[in-house]
Scaffold this motif. Structure first.
Motif, PDB file in Angstrom:
ATOM      1  N   LYS A 459       0.830  -1.211   0.000  1.00  0.00           N
ATOM      2  CA  LYS A 459       0.000   0.000   0.000  1.00  0.00           C
ATOM      3  C   LYS A 459       0.861   1.256   0.000  1.00  0.00           C
ATOM      4  CE  LYS A 459      -4.342  -1.281  -0.011  1.00  0.00           C
ATOM      5  NZ  LYS A 459      -5.262  -0.829  -1.103  1.00  0.00           N
ATOM      6  N   ILE A 460       1.849   1.286   0.888  1.00  0.00           N
ATOM      7  CA  ILE A 460       2.714   2.462   1.003  1.00  0.00           C
ATOM      8  C   ILE A 460       3.549   2.649  -0.266  1.00  0.00           C
ATOM      9  CG2 ILE A 460       4.656   3.475   2.266  1.00  0.00           C
ATOM     10  CD1 ILE A 460       3.569   2.005   4.774  1.00  0.00           C
ATOM     11  N   ASN A 462       2.997   1.498  -3.276  1.00  0.00           N
ATOM     12  CA  ASN A 462       2.159   1.795  -4.437  1.00  0.00           C
ATOM     13  C   ASN A 462       1.785   3.275  -4.489  1.00  0.00           C
ATOM     14  OD1 ASN A 462       0.792   0.814  -6.789  1.00  0.00           O
ATOM     15  ND2 ASN A 462      -1.145   1.036  -5.699  1.00  0.00           N
ATOM     16  N   ASP A 463       1.567   3.874  -3.305  1.00  0.00           N
ATOM     17  CA  ASP A 463       1.234   5.297  -3.242  1.00  0.00           C
ATOM     18  C   ASP A 463       2.435   6.175  -3.586  1.00  0.00           C
ATOM     19  OD1 ASP A 463      -1.349   4.729  -2.518  1.00  0.00           O
ATOM     20  OD2 ASP A 463      -0.968   4.850  -0.356  1.00  0.00           O
ATOM     21  N   ILE A 464       3.640   5.692  -3.230  1.00  0.00           N
ATOM     22  CA  ILE A 464       4.847   6.490  -3.446  1.00  0.00           C
ATOM     23  C   ILE A 464       5.432   6.276  -4.848  1.00  0.00           C
ATOM     24  CG2 ILE A 464       7.223   6.883  -2.673  1.00  0.00           C
ATOM     25  CD1 ILE A 464       6.291   6.066   0.143  1.00  0.00           C
ATOM     26  N   LYS A 466       4.216   4.104  -7.455  1.00  0.00           N
ATOM     27  CA  LYS A 466       3.215   3.964  -8.520  1.00  0.00           C
ATOM     28  C   LYS A 466       3.748   3.172  -9.718  1.00  0.00           C
ATOM     29  CE  LYS A 466       0.755   8.196  -7.271  1.00  0.00           C
ATOM     30  NZ  LYS A 466      -0.308   7.460  -6.573  1.00  0.00           N
ATOM     31  N   THR A 471       6.849  -2.087  -6.887  1.00  0.00           N
ATOM     32  CA  THR A 471       6.038  -2.249  -5.678  1.00  0.00           C
ATOM     33  C   THR A 471       5.951  -3.707  -5.250  1.00  0.00           C
ATOM     34  OG1 THR A 471       4.693  -0.334  -6.256  1.00  0.00           O
ATOM     35  CG2 THR A 471       3.780  -1.841  -4.638  1.00  0.00           C
TER      36      THR A 471
END
Length: 512
Positions: A459-460, A462-464, A466, A471
């Protein structure tokens, strides 16, 4: 490092190469045909000869090894080779007859395996089946060559035998896009033939000499026949379970069969890489130990084999559940394989992953019973599991559709392995049950901790970042480190087996 560990590592490496290519074949098929009528028809046609003969072939290979060891131990190499040729020629004859029957009755076969197919899909599946059914002749002979090489402690060649086959099939799928789907079918037949042909020179190098010898009255053939029949039923129920899943899936929306197949292939990759490698190497060892009546070493080998499977597969099972969607999206989503197909395959993967440990333990425990010349117990257990699977399927398909079929397979496998453990306890008494339960409990705790860390990392990241590839890699690395540290903190002794294998150091205390 001991011989068994070396052989296991070598087989794992060979299997990685073979499985990567096999998985590449699935990716090419998914990209070329997605979850369409052509992919459903092809997969159904591919599975018909597998169901018809794979169980018989696997039973032959399973029975051949202890029988060969017995004959070689009591009568010598010459008689063992004579037995090998007798089996080879009988199998060739039986396979040829089955192929002819399969060609004649292709239509009713497709109706049994996929009664939900209609019109064009049905006709395509029938035509595909008539061609692919020829492959069982090569499949049957390949099983004999594989068993012969394994009993000679040559595990590498059987491990990579699917490499040339998959290369040919991949090329034929790519060519079929331009020249028509039947190129893919004929290419598959040629690929199946290479599995057998590839092993011949290596078998000759190990001492195999062909002789046109057939004697159905041979006492060892009779003994093998009595052992084979329960194995055929026991191994066959796995194929029947798969057939039931596909048959019921054919009544659902288009692409249900394909999504179950792709998810099952992902699970199969793990099975082939870790579980099959361990059970394949350990089987000849157990067969010889059972002849020597060395119960101490036999029991120790059983415990270490089971615990190693649990230690390796538990984190993969949890990891597959957590990362199912991104894994499927990264591997499959391209060409005709769209987001809908990704979602269908991901949910099936999650449900199959629930029973991944049970699938693995069944493989190892089955070989334990076979090495003791007990083919009846796995047969009874397999039939029970099949009945339970049918019940679960009929109930769960109403609520979860194709995902219910995958979940039913997992739940029935878990119950089946519990019954199999009880049967082993009755047969040989204490076999380290307390140690096995302890490892299972600790491995699950470590895997759950790993699952949380993997999910949060994904999650972390993927947000950073992308970027799906980066990821996933980061998430898997963090998860693996978390599991390893947790296993060490929980003092899981079998971690030493993995460490010693990776370090390639000799350690007599830990044997698989």
């Amino acid at each position: 490092m001991n011989k068994v560990a070396k052989a296991t590592v070598a087989l794992m490496i060979a299997t990685i190469v073979a499985k990567v290519l096999g998985f590449g074949r699935e990716l090419v098929l998914a990209s070329s045909y997605g979850t369409s009528m052509y992919s459903d028809a092809y997969l159904t046609a591919m599975n018909i000869p597998i169901v018809i003969f794979a169980s018989i072939g696997a039973a032959l290979g399973t029975t051949f090894i202890p029988m060969y060891c017995d004959i070689n131990n009591s009568l010598g190499e010459e008689e063992a080779l004579k037995f090998t040729n007798n089996m080879f020629n009988l199998v060739a004859t039986i396979c040829l007859l089955l192929a002819i029957m399969g060609f004649i009755f292709a239509k009713p076969l497709v109706k049994v395996f996929a009664f939900g197919f209609k019109a064009e899909t049905f006709e395509i599946a029938v035509n595909f089946t008539k061609i692919l059914i020829v492959g069982i002749v090569f499949t049957g002979l390949s099983f004999i060559m594989t068993a012969y090489l394994q009993v000679k402690n040559n595990f590498i060649i059987p491990g990579i035998v699917s490499v040339p086959k998959n290369i040919i099939i991949i090329l034929s799928i790519l060519l079929s896009i331009t020249y028509g789907p039947y190129i893919m079918i004929w290419g598959t037949v040629v690929g199946m033939a290479t599995e057998f042909i590839f092993q011949i020179p290596f078998a000759i190098k190990e001492g195999y000499k062909y002789n046109l010898y057939v004697n159905i009255k041979d006492e060892y053939i009779k003994k093998a026949a009595w052992l084979i029949i329960p194995v055929i039923i026991g191994v066959g129920v796995n194929q029947v379970n798969a057939m039931i899943d596909r048959t019921l899936a054919s009544t659902l929306v288009e692409g249900s069969i394909s999504s179950l197949n792709y998810a099952n292939k992902l699970n199969g990759f793990v099975m082939g890489l870790f579980i099959t490698s361990i059970s394949t190497v350990i089987y000849p060892i157990l067969s010889n130990l059972s002849l020597d009546k060395n119960r101490g070493e036999f029991t120790n080998s059983v415990v270490q084999g089971i615990n190693t499977v649990v230690l390796l597969v538990t984190p993969i099972s949890i990891g597959a559940m957590v990362l199912a969607t991104p894994i499927v999206r990264l591997l499959f989503q391209r060409g005709e394989f769209d987001e809908r197909a990704t979602n269908m395959t991901a949910i099936a993967l999650i449900m199959y992953s629930i029973g991944m440990i049970a699938f693995g333990l069944r493989e190892v425990l089955g070989k334990v019973f076979y090495s003791l010349h007990d083919t009846k117990t796995p047969m009874i257990n397999g039939v029970m599991t099949m009945v339970i699977n049918i019940v679960f399927n009929l109930i769960l398909i109403k609520y979860l559709k194709h995902a219910g079929l995958a979940l039913g397979t997992s739940l029935s496998s878990i119950l089946g392995i519990i019954f199999l453990f009880k049967s082993l306890n009755k047969k040989i008494g204490y076999f380290g049950q307390d140690k096995i339960l302890k490892i299972i409990f600790k491995s699950i705790i470590a895997a759950i901790i790993m699952g949380f860390s993997t999910y949060l990392t994904y999650k972390i990241s993927n947000d950073i970042v992308k970027n799906e590839v980066i990821t996933l890699i980061v998430s898997i690395i963090v998860g693996a480190l978390t599991y390893g540290i947790s296993a060490l903190v929980l003092k899981i002794e079998e971690v030493n087996i993995i460490i010693n294998i990776l370090k390639n150091k000799k350690n007599k205390e830990y044997k698989i």
